[in-house]
Design a protein around this motif. Structure first.
Motif, PDB file in Angstrom:
ATOM      1  N   GLN A  34      47.699 -28.384  69.314  1.00 24.50           N
ATOM      2  CA  GLN A  34      47.982 -27.275  68.435  1.00 24.50           C
ATOM      3  C   GLN A  34      47.783 -25.958  69.169  1.00 24.50           C
ATOM      4  OE1 GLN A  34      45.417 -27.946  65.040  1.00 24.50           O
ATOM      5  NE2 GLN A  34      46.906 -29.291  64.088  1.00 24.50           N
ATOM      6  N   PHE A  35      48.484 -24.933  68.709  1.00 22.47           N
ATOM      7  CA  PHE A  35      48.397 -23.595  69.268  1.00 22.47           C
ATOM      8  C   PHE A  35      47.948 -22.645  68.168  1.00 22.47           C
ATOM      9  CE2 PHE A  35      51.726 -25.817  71.577  1.00 22.47           C
ATOM     10  CZ  PHE A  35      51.360 -25.595  72.899  1.00 22.47           C
ATOM     11  N   ALA A  36      47.150 -21.647  68.542  1.00 23.36           N
ATOM     12  CA  ALA A  36      46.748 -20.607  67.596  1.00 23.36           C
ATOM     13  C   ALA A  36      47.187 -19.262  68.158  1.00 23.36           C
ATOM     14  CB  ALA A  36      45.238 -20.620  67.400  1.00 23.36           C
ATOM     15  N   PHE A  37      47.673 -18.399  67.269  1.00 24.91           N
ATOM     16  CA  PHE A  37      48.054 -17.057  67.693  1.00 24.91           C
ATOM     17  C   PHE A  37      47.962 -16.113  66.507  1.00 24.91           C
ATOM     18  CE2 PHE A  37      51.866 -19.383  66.559  1.00 24.91           C
ATOM     19  CZ  PHE A  37      52.568 -18.500  65.749  1.00 24.91           C
ATOM     20  N   GLY A  38      47.781 -14.837  66.814  1.00 27.92           N
ATOM     21  CA  GLY A  38      47.763 -13.818  65.782  1.00 27.92           C
ATOM     22  C   GLY A  38      49.178 -13.389  65.465  1.00 27.92           C
TER      23      GLY A  38
ATOM     24  N   GLY B  97      56.302 -26.914  67.063  1.00 27.29           N
ATOM     25  CA  GLY B  97      56.559 -25.609  66.488  1.00 27.29           C
ATOM     26  C   GLY B  97      56.447 -25.561  64.976  1.00 27.29           C
ATOM     27  N   ASP B  98      55.991 -26.654  64.371  1.00 30.64           N
ATOM     28  CA  ASP B  98      55.805 -26.684  62.919  1.00 30.64           C
ATOM     29  C   ASP B  98      54.477 -26.040  62.549  1.00 30.64           C
ATOM     30  OD1 ASP B  98      58.204 -28.116  62.505  1.00 30.64           O
ATOM     31  OD2 ASP B  98      57.177 -30.009  62.967  1.00 30.64           O
TER      32      ASP B  98
ATOM     33  N   TRP C  33      40.183 -21.399  71.112  1.00 36.47           N
ATOM     34  CA  TRP C  33      39.629 -22.565  70.420  1.00 36.47           C
ATOM     35  C   TRP C  33      38.243 -22.896  70.954  1.00 36.47           C
ATOM     36  CZ3 TRP C  33      41.982 -25.130  66.461  1.00 36.47           C
ATOM     37  CH2 TRP C  33      43.353 -24.937  66.277  1.00 36.47           C
ATOM     38  N   SER C  34      37.339 -23.281  70.075  1.00 34.05           N
ATOM     39  CA  SER C  34      36.035 -23.793  70.502  1.00 34.05           C
ATOM     40  C   SER C  34      36.246 -25.163  71.132  1.00 34.05           C
ATOM     41  CB  SER C  34      35.073 -23.892  69.319  1.00 34.05           C
ATOM     42  OG  SER C  34      35.539 -24.822  68.366  1.00 34.05           O
TER      43      SER C  34
ATOM     44  N   GLN D 243      36.839 -26.891  66.175  1.00 34.53           N
ATOM     45  CA  GLN D 243      36.518 -26.586  64.783  1.00 34.53           C
ATOM     46  C   GLN D 243      36.443 -25.094  64.477  1.00 34.53           C
ATOM     47  OE1 GLN D 243      36.435 -29.011  62.426  1.00 34.53           O
ATOM     48  NE2 GLN D 243      37.109 -30.232  64.164  1.00 34.53           N
ATOM     49  N   ARG D 244      36.427 -24.251  65.522  1.00 33.14           N
ATOM     50  CA  ARG D 244      36.344 -22.804  65.324  1.00 33.14           C
ATOM     51  C   ARG D 244      37.340 -22.120  66.255  1.00 33.14           C
ATOM     52  NH1 ARG D 244      30.244 -22.170  66.814  1.00 33.14           N
ATOM     53  NH2 ARG D 244      30.932 -23.819  68.198  1.00 33.14           N
ATOM     54  N   ILE D 245      37.777 -20.945  65.823  1.00 33.15           N
ATOM     55  CA  ILE D 245      38.647 -20.128  66.658  1.00 33.15           C
ATOM     56  C   ILE D 245      38.019 -18.744  66.755  1.00 33.15           C
ATOM     57  CG2 ILE D 245      40.937 -19.119  66.963  1.00 33.15           C
ATOM     58  CD1 ILE D 245      42.063 -21.437  65.317  1.00 33.15           C
TER      59      ILE D 245
END
Length: 190
Positions: free
Chosen positions: A1-5, A21-22, A40-41, A45-47
């Motif tokens: 998974q990817f995280a972004f603002g 990309g979903d 990502w931690s 579990q945390r970002i």
């Protein structure tokens, strides 16, 4: 998974997508103005991320299990580019809190610091030499911190021995190590 603002309907969100990309999850953060540099931690579990709120950039942690947002830093300094330590207990980040003089409105260079996630205690990591220190990334064993520094006036890859505080320049690229802008080159440690 990817995280972004991102911004959705004029409000900041922390978006999480899978490799196809979903959208997996979109976390509304309407109490903030903009979200940057999610990290990502190690346990997933945390970002941690930096966010702009009221003209100031501070560090935050979002707990994915409890859906809780926690502000780690506060004040008139720029705190950005958080990177989790391998043990998940602290974050390295870039900050101007050691070089900026608020009384004189003199903005200083970004330097490396760490923050204990449980106590929010901040400490300076690298010695106070000239130039910026940005884009911190931990070594897998947590003994070193790699970053982009420009003490010589040219951005190059450097390594900080966390225990001794000794900094070693690893590259000598005459044109400088740079990303899209000289202020924001990025690196990754594998």
């Amino acid at each position: 998974q990817f995280a972004f603002g991102a911004i959705r309907a004029g409000q900041p969100v922390l978006s999480i997508i899978d490799v196809e990309g979903d959208t997996v999850r979109e976390i509304e953060l309407s109490q903030l103005d903009e979200v940057f540099n999610p990290s990502w931690s190690p346990d997933g579990q945390r970002i941690a991320f930096s966010a702009l709120k009221g003209g100031f950039t501070d560090l935050y942690v979002y707990d994915l299990r409890s859906d809780a947002l926690r502000r780690l830093t506060t004040g008139p300094y720029s705190d950005s580019e958080p990177a989790w330590s391998p043990d998940g207990r602290s974050l390295a980040f870039a900050t101007d809190r050691f070089t900026t003089d608020i009384d004189r409105l003199s903005i200083g260079d970004l330097r490396l610091a760490s923050i204990d996630v449980s106590s929010s205690t901040v400490r300076q990591l690298a010695p106070a030499e000239g130039g910026k220190h940005i884009s911190p990334q931990w070594s897998p064993d947590g003994r070193s911190l790699y970053f982009i520094g420009d003490a010589s006036g040219i951005s190059n890859l450097c390594r900080l021995d966390v225990a001794s505080g000794r900094v070693e320049r690893l590259t000598n690229v005459q044109s400088g190590v740079s990303g899209i802008t000289a202020r924001r080159p990025a690196l990754s440690v594998a």
